[in-house]
Write an enzyme that holds these catalytic residues in place. Sequence first.
Site: not given
Ligand code: AMP
Length: 217
Positions: A151, A162
């Site tokens: 990813r 992150r």
């Molecule tokens: P994840 O797959 O959940 O790790 O999300 C990947 C990226 O999407 C995160 O690092 C954020 O940039 C964005 N993202 C996902 N969900 C949210 C959320 N609830 N609020 C803000 N950004 C989000």
Amino acid sequence: MLGAPGAGKGTQAEQVARARAIPKISTGDILREAVHNGTAIGRRANDIMARGELVNDDVMIGIVRERLDQNDVRNGFILDGFPRTVIQAAALDEIVKGRDPLVVIEIVVPEDELVRRLSRRMVCEKCGETAHGAAAKIPDCQRCGGRLVQRSDDHDAVVIERLKVYNRQTQPLVEYYQTRPTFRSVNGSQASDRVASDLMAAIESAASGVAAKGVRP
Ligand code: AMP
């Protein structure tokens, strides 16, 4: 489902969704699809995601509000990656007002383990399946045969950002939820099937406590 990046939320949420025949709603997946399709939200989210930062609360709340208005969530749903801020959590309480109380499960994994996992995990380009351990070392997805890739936000510098963002903006949600009778923590450092069984038990116990006491969030 609460937990840092790499804690196993996505993998575990998938299993719960399958076992309970309810939709899994992953805001990360929704955003990645928007980026892929080149929508207005996707174009704005692309750079923010690449830096490991959070997309604006209003945008995320709008996405989730719209998704939770659809018919397939009537018997329940599992949220993966939302809420990520206290503002999002307060909005979620408002969105689900009048429905059954939220069950909130935190998956806990130490930070050094998270870094190790994120730098090794691979995802399928085609179906989005996550591959860990031995499955991440072969080039093809075991589910659909698609190509496994890293990813773009799992590279070292972005992983560190992150985790920082998680500690600063999302970890406070534990405090927000932990006094609720529907909050549980699960040890995410165990083997995946052990985490899954602890998780199912935690959901059962939280949900049955609610049914017995008629507790509202
Ligand atoms: P994840 O797959 O959940 O790790 O999300 C990947 C990226 O999407 C995160 O690092 C954020 O940039 C964005 N993202 C996902 N969900 C949210 C959320 N609830 N609020 C803000 N950004 C989000």
